[in-house]
Motif scaffolding. Structure first.
Motif, PDB file in Angstrom:
ATOM      1  N   VAL A 167       0.840  -1.199   0.000  1.00 24.71           N
ATOM      2  CA  VAL A 167       0.000   0.000   0.000  1.00 24.71           C
ATOM      3  C   VAL A 167       0.875   1.250   0.000  1.00 24.71           C
ATOM      4  O   VAL A 167       0.600   2.216  -0.723  1.00 24.71           O
ATOM      5  CB  VAL A 167      -0.955  -0.004   1.214  1.00 24.71           C
ATOM      6  N   ARG A 168       1.955   1.229   0.798  1.00 24.54           N
ATOM      7  CA  ARG A 168       2.857   2.390   0.827  1.00 24.54           C
ATOM      8  C   ARG A 168       3.488   2.620  -0.547  1.00 24.54           C
ATOM      9  O   ARG A 168       3.613   3.754  -1.012  1.00 24.54           O
ATOM     10  CB  ARG A 168       3.962   2.172   1.874  1.00 24.54           C
ATOM     11  N   ARG A 169       3.913   1.554  -1.200  1.00 23.39           N
ATOM     12  CA  ARG A 169       4.513   1.696  -2.531  1.00 23.39           C
ATOM     13  C   ARG A 169       3.511   2.282  -3.521  1.00 23.39           C
ATOM     14  O   ARG A 169       3.854   3.150  -4.338  1.00 23.39           O
ATOM     15  CB  ARG A 169       5.017   0.339  -3.039  1.00 23.39           C
ATOM     16  N   LEU A 170       2.269   1.819  -3.427  1.00 31.71           N
ATOM     17  CA  LEU A 170       1.242   2.328  -4.332  1.00 31.71           C
ATOM     18  C   LEU A 170       0.956   3.809  -4.083  1.00 31.71           C
ATOM     19  O   LEU A 170       0.742   4.586  -5.029  1.00 31.71           O
ATOM     20  CB  LEU A 170      -0.037   1.507  -4.185  1.00 31.71           C
ATOM     21  N   GLU A 171       0.940   4.190  -2.808  1.00 28.19           N
ATOM     22  CA  GLU A 171       0.756   5.611  -2.482  1.00 28.19           C
ATOM     23  C   GLU A 171       1.845   6.459  -3.127  1.00 28.19           C
ATOM     24  O   GLU A 171       1.567   7.528  -3.708  1.00 28.19           O
ATOM     25  CB  GLU A 171       0.778   5.812  -0.968  1.00 28.19           C
ATOM     26  N   HIS A 172       3.072   5.989  -3.043  1.00 24.98           N
ATOM     27  CA  HIS A 172       4.187   6.740  -3.632  1.00 24.98           C
ATOM     28  C   HIS A 172       4.074   6.790  -5.151  1.00 24.98           C
ATOM     29  O   HIS A 172       4.361   7.825  -5.766  1.00 24.98           O
ATOM     30  CB  HIS A 172       5.518   6.102  -3.221  1.00 24.98           C
ATOM     31  N   GLU A 173       3.641   5.685  -5.760  1.00 25.83           N
ATOM     32  CA  GLU A 173       3.489   5.670  -7.217  1.00 25.83           C
ATOM     33  C   GLU A 173       2.422   6.664  -7.666  1.00 25.83           C
ATOM     34  O   GLU A 173       2.621   7.402  -8.642  1.00 25.83           O
ATOM     35  CB  GLU A 173       3.115   4.256  -7.683  1.00 25.83           C
ATOM     36  N   VAL A 174       1.295   6.672  -6.957  1.00 19.48           N
ATOM     37  CA  VAL A 174       0.214   7.601  -7.316  1.00 19.48           C
ATOM     38  C   VAL A 174       0.668   9.041  -7.119  1.00 19.48           C
ATOM     39  O   VAL A 174       0.444   9.906  -7.987  1.00 19.48           O
ATOM     40  CB  VAL A 174      -1.058   7.308  -6.488  1.00 19.48           C
TER      41      VAL A 174
ATOM     42  N   GLU B 204       3.720  10.263  -7.104  1.00 20.24           N
ATOM     43  CA  GLU B 204       4.739  10.627  -8.098  1.00 20.24           C
ATOM     44  C   GLU B 204       4.103  10.900  -9.452  1.00 20.24           C
ATOM     45  O   GLU B 204       4.431  11.881 -10.130  1.00 20.24           O
ATOM     46  CB  GLU B 204       5.769   9.502  -8.200  1.00 20.24           C
ATOM     47  N   ALA B 205       3.166  10.026  -9.842  1.00 25.44           N
ATOM     48  CA  ALA B 205       2.506  10.212 -11.137  1.00 25.44           C
ATOM     49  C   ALA B 205       1.651  11.476 -11.163  1.00 25.44           C
ATOM     50  O   ALA B 205       1.444  12.076 -12.223  1.00 25.44           O
ATOM     51  CB  ALA B 205       1.648   8.988 -11.456  1.00 25.44           C
ATOM     52  N   ALA B 206       1.160  11.892  -9.977  1.00 29.07           N
ATOM     53  CA  ALA B 206       0.346  13.104  -9.886  1.00 29.07           C
ATOM     54  C   ALA B 206       1.187  14.331  -9.564  1.00 29.07           C
ATOM     55  O   ALA B 206       0.636  15.416  -9.324  1.00 29.07           O
ATOM     56  CB  ALA B 206      -0.730  12.924  -8.818  1.00 29.07           C
ATOM     57  N   ASP B 207       2.515  14.151  -9.517  1.00 30.93           N
ATOM     58  CA  ASP B 207       3.449  15.243  -9.254  1.00 30.93           C
ATOM     59  C   ASP B 207       3.201  15.871  -7.873  1.00 30.93           C
ATOM     60  O   ASP B 207       3.129  17.087  -7.723  1.00 30.93           O
ATOM     61  CB  ASP B 207       3.350  16.319 -10.338  1.00 30.93           C
ATOM     62  N   LEU B 208       3.082  14.998  -6.855  1.00 27.72           N
ATOM     63  CA  LEU B 208       2.866  15.434  -5.476  1.00 27.72           C
ATOM     64  C   LEU B 208       3.895  14.795  -4.561  1.00 27.72           C
ATOM     65  O   LEU B 208       4.523  13.787  -4.906  1.00 27.72           O
ATOM     66  CB  LEU B 208       1.466  15.030  -5.002  1.00 27.72           C
TER      67      LEU B 208
ATOM     68  N   GLY C 209      -7.351  11.418  -8.215  1.00 26.82           N
ATOM     69  CA  GLY C 209      -8.353  10.417  -8.519  1.00 26.82           C
ATOM     70  C   GLY C 209      -8.116   9.750  -9.856  1.00 26.82           C
ATOM     71  O   GLY C 209      -8.103   8.514  -9.961  1.00 26.82           O
ATOM     72  N   ARG C 210      -7.898  10.536 -10.893  1.00 26.19           N
ATOM     73  CA  ARG C 210      -7.724   9.959 -12.221  1.00 26.19           C
ATOM     74  C   ARG C 210      -6.389   9.219 -12.318  1.00 26.19           C
ATOM     75  O   ARG C 210      -6.295   8.175 -12.973  1.00 26.19           O
ATOM     76  CB  ARG C 210      -7.845  11.047 -13.279  1.00 26.19           C
ATOM     77  N   THR C 211      -5.387   9.736 -11.626  1.00 27.67           N
ATOM     78  CA  THR C 211      -4.094   9.042 -11.610  1.00 27.67           C
ATOM     79  C   THR C 211      -4.211   7.715 -10.876  1.00 27.67           C
ATOM     80  O   THR C 211      -3.669   6.691 -11.314  1.00 27.67           O
ATOM     81  CB  THR C 211      -3.034   9.918 -10.920  1.00 27.67           C
ATOM     82  N   ALA C 212      -4.932   7.709  -9.760  1.00 29.19           N
ATOM     83  CA  ALA C 212      -5.085   6.486  -8.968  1.00 29.19           C
ATOM     84  C   ALA C 212      -5.831   5.412  -9.740  1.00 29.19           C
ATOM     85  O   ALA C 212      -5.493   4.222  -9.669  1.00 29.19           O
ATOM     86  CB  ALA C 212      -5.808   6.794  -7.667  1.00 29.19           C
TER      87      ALA C 212
END
Length: 407
Positions: free
Chosen positions: A299-306, A308-312, A376-379
């Protein structure tokens, strides 16, 4: 005897060992631990405490013992366990319990060390009660442990009524008086007597209705997720010990979070109710099984991926995967035609409520309000979600709003 005016049960008379336990530090700490944690962010009057609830559980346990004809030292042991059943709760009750469990290996009903030491231990021994035996009842062990922690326990009977009263939500209303009066033991098992299928169903229905409206309300869940993230940073980046944090009260934790650089941002947001918002709010069929069963590291890895992809920043996204819906009360036992039967084998309502529980389940992704649509759309892309109904920006609001929309 001391008599205490209670908002739910009117006057509660406290006697014997329970009266001696009232003013111990462990019990008095519960005055400063909210029963419903972050639910007060939704329902402002939900500020009742574990102390009030513990008194209510003691009261109902006393009534049940009188009805069952249990007296003497056994009754005193059960009354002590009823009053002490929540002394192991950490700050904000269940909100950070699982986080602390990862560090300590203890849940709120693991109270053997607490009951054996300090003032509580001294009071129990002064009344010729073994602290270990009382701790076993708190953990739900033995014949009378079922009364304090089981499928027909007085704990559940009190908190449903009390939580409904203090939130103003009517769905937790149950006939706790009848429930207590109809309890009986059959072959050592606590059951409801003949003619009480509907009585048992009422307990199940109340829990099922309170769950989405109160316990799993999206605002309360967001607050819980933010509090948990802040506390996790506190434990990971400071010298504070999880065992010590378990014994704090709500104010202790919030004040310490505010003074901790890594956690202060979340603490300030919680204090001012400047909460993250839902970027994704997905139903069970929309979420891949691999995501529903993901462990904390994934879950932590996924949070970081989302993020990063959302530029946050990584901390700007929280993925919230609730456990599968369960209905412990469905296996309650009821006497029907002289035979003890499981409620889920007797009542067609149980199957309907199981389906309702699955329909109420929601997977959440939370982010600051100015990044909600982007996250939301990135996730949805990153996590492989079925987009139908997942994005909060796609949810129609208005006359067709569901119970979890208000607040």
């Amino acid at each position: 005897m001391v008599t205490i005016k209670d908002s739910v049960h009117d006057h509660i008379g406290v006697t014997g060992v329970a009266e001696a336990l009232l003013d111990t530090p462990a019990v008095q700490r519960l005055r400063r631990v909210r029963q419903l944690g972050t639910v007060s962010l939704v329902y402002p009057s939900a500020n009742h405490t574990r102390f009030e609830h513990s008194l209510g559980v003691y009261h109902l346990a006393s009534e049940a013992l009188d009805h069952l004809g249990v007296a003497g030292r056994t009754a005193e042991r059960v009354r002590a366990a009823a009053l002490l059943h929540d002394v192991g709760h950490p700050p904000f009750s269940h909100n950070i319990e699982r986080l602390l469990y990862r560090h300590t290996g203890k849940l709120h009903d693991d109270v053997g060390d607490l009951l054996a030491s300090g003032r509580v231990g001294a009071v129990l021994r002064d009344h010729d009660l073994d602290p270990a035996a009382v701790a076993d009842i708190v953990a739900g062990e033995g014949r009378y442990g079922q009364l304090v922690s089981g499928e027909l326990d007085v704990d559940r009977m009190d908190y449903l009524v009390r939580d409904a009263h203090h939130t103003g939500v009517p769905y937790g209303t149950i006939d706790h008086g009848r429930l207590v009066r109809e309890l009986t033991f059959v072959d050592g098992e606590l059951v409801l007597g003949e003619g009480n299928v509907q009585t048992a169903e009422s307990l199940l229905l109340a829990r099922a209705l309170m769950n989405p409206t109160v316990y799993q309300h999206h605002v309360a869940r967001i607050g819980k997720a933010m509090l948990r993230r802040a506390t996790e940073r506190l434990l990971n980046e400071t010298e504070h010990d999880a065992e010590a944090v378990r014994r704090w009260d709500d104010a202790d934790l919030l004040a310490t979070l505010r003074r901790t650089d890594a956690a202060a941002g979340f603490a300030d947001r919680l204090s001012t109710r400047d909460l993250y918002k839902r970027a994704v709010w997905a139903e069970l069929p929309d979420v891949p099984e691999s995501l529903r069963t993901a462990d904390r590291e994934r879950v932590r890895r996924l949070e970081h991926e989302v993020a990063e992809a959302a530029d946050l920043d990584p901390g700007s996204v929280i993925v919230d995967v609730p456990p599968p819906p369960e209905m412990r009360e469905s296996s309650s036992r009821v006497v029907v035609n002289g035979e003890v039967r499981r409620l889920d084998h007797q009542s067609p309502l149980v199957s309907a409520l199981r389906v309702a529980g699955q329909n109420q389940w929601r997977f959440g992704v939370y982010a600051p309000s100015n990044a909600v649509e982007r996250v939301g759309r990135t996730a949805v892309r990153t996590l492989g979600l079925d987009i139908d109904g997942a994005l909060v920006s796609d949810v129609r609001r208005g006359l067709d709003a569901t119970l979890d929309e208000f607040g």
